[in-house]
Write a protein that holds these residues in place. Sequence first.
Motif, short mmCIF file in Angstrom:
data_model
loop_
_atom_site.label_atom_id
_atom_site.label_comp_id
_atom_site.label_asym_id
_atom_site.label_seq_id
_atom_site.Cartn_x
_atom_site.Cartn_y
_atom_site.Cartn_z
N ILE A 191 33.27 42.29 41.74
CA ILE A 191 32.83 42.04 40.36
C ILE A 191 32.05 40.75 40.22
CG2 ILE A 191 34.61 43.44 39.28
CD1 ILE A 191 36.24 40.95 38.80
N GLY A 192 31.86 40.06 41.30
CA GLY A 192 31.11 38.82 41.31
C GLY A 192 30.89 38.38 42.74
N VAL A 193 30.25 37.23 42.90
CA VAL A 193 29.97 36.73 44.24
C VAL A 193 31.26 36.51 45.03
CG1 VAL A 193 28.92 34.84 45.55
CG2 VAL A 193 27.83 35.66 43.46
N ARG A 194 32.26 35.95 44.38
CA ARG A 194 33.54 35.69 45.05
C ARG A 194 34.72 36.28 44.29
NH1 ARG A 194 34.01 29.51 45.98
NH2 ARG A 194 35.87 30.24 47.07
N SER A 195 34.48 37.35 43.55
CA SER A 195 35.52 37.95 42.72
C SER A 195 35.66 39.43 43.00
CB SER A 195 35.18 37.78 41.24
OG SER A 195 35.05 36.42 40.90
N VAL A 196 36.90 39.87 43.08
CA VAL A 196 37.18 41.29 43.22
C VAL A 196 38.25 41.69 42.21
CG1 VAL A 196 36.58 41.41 45.67
CG2 VAL A 196 38.95 40.98 45.00
N GLY A 197 38.33 42.96 41.97
CA GLY A 197 39.34 43.50 41.08
C GLY A 197 39.62 44.93 41.48
N TRP A 198 40.57 45.54 40.80
CA TRP A 198 40.94 46.93 41.06
C TRP A 198 40.81 47.70 39.76
CZ3 TRP A 198 42.74 42.79 43.55
CH2 TRP A 198 42.86 42.86 44.93
N ILE A 199 40.38 48.94 39.87
CA ILE A 199 40.26 49.79 38.69
C ILE A 199 41.68 50.19 38.26
CG2 ILE A 199 39.37 51.98 37.81
CD1 ILE A 199 37.08 51.65 39.88
N ARG A 200 41.99 49.91 37.00
CA ARG A 200 43.35 50.11 36.48
C ARG A 200 43.83 51.55 36.70
NH1 ARG A 200 44.19 49.71 30.26
NH2 ARG A 200 43.15 51.69 30.46
N THR A 201 42.99 52.53 36.42
CA THR A 201 43.43 53.92 36.55
C THR A 201 43.76 54.28 38.00
OG1 THR A 201 41.12 54.66 36.64
CG2 THR A 201 42.22 54.74 34.49
#
Length: 61
Positions: A35-45
């Motif tokens: 989600i960014g240069v040094r950012s990650v996330g997980w899709i809630r579903t």
Amino acid sequence: MKILRLPEVISRTGLPRSTLYLYIKQNQFPKQVKIGVRSVGWIRTEVEEWLFQRKEQRDAC
């Protein structure tokens, strides 16, 4: 679509960070989304579906 950051994924799953990344490496947990240069996330579903599958496995035994 909602993106969960690492602290929330840890909180929802109860998994420690090291186990979470081990499961990802073993293709046993949803992969993160950049989600960014040094950012990650997980899709809630996807995380919720993973939790639901664990519950279904438990109930099948």
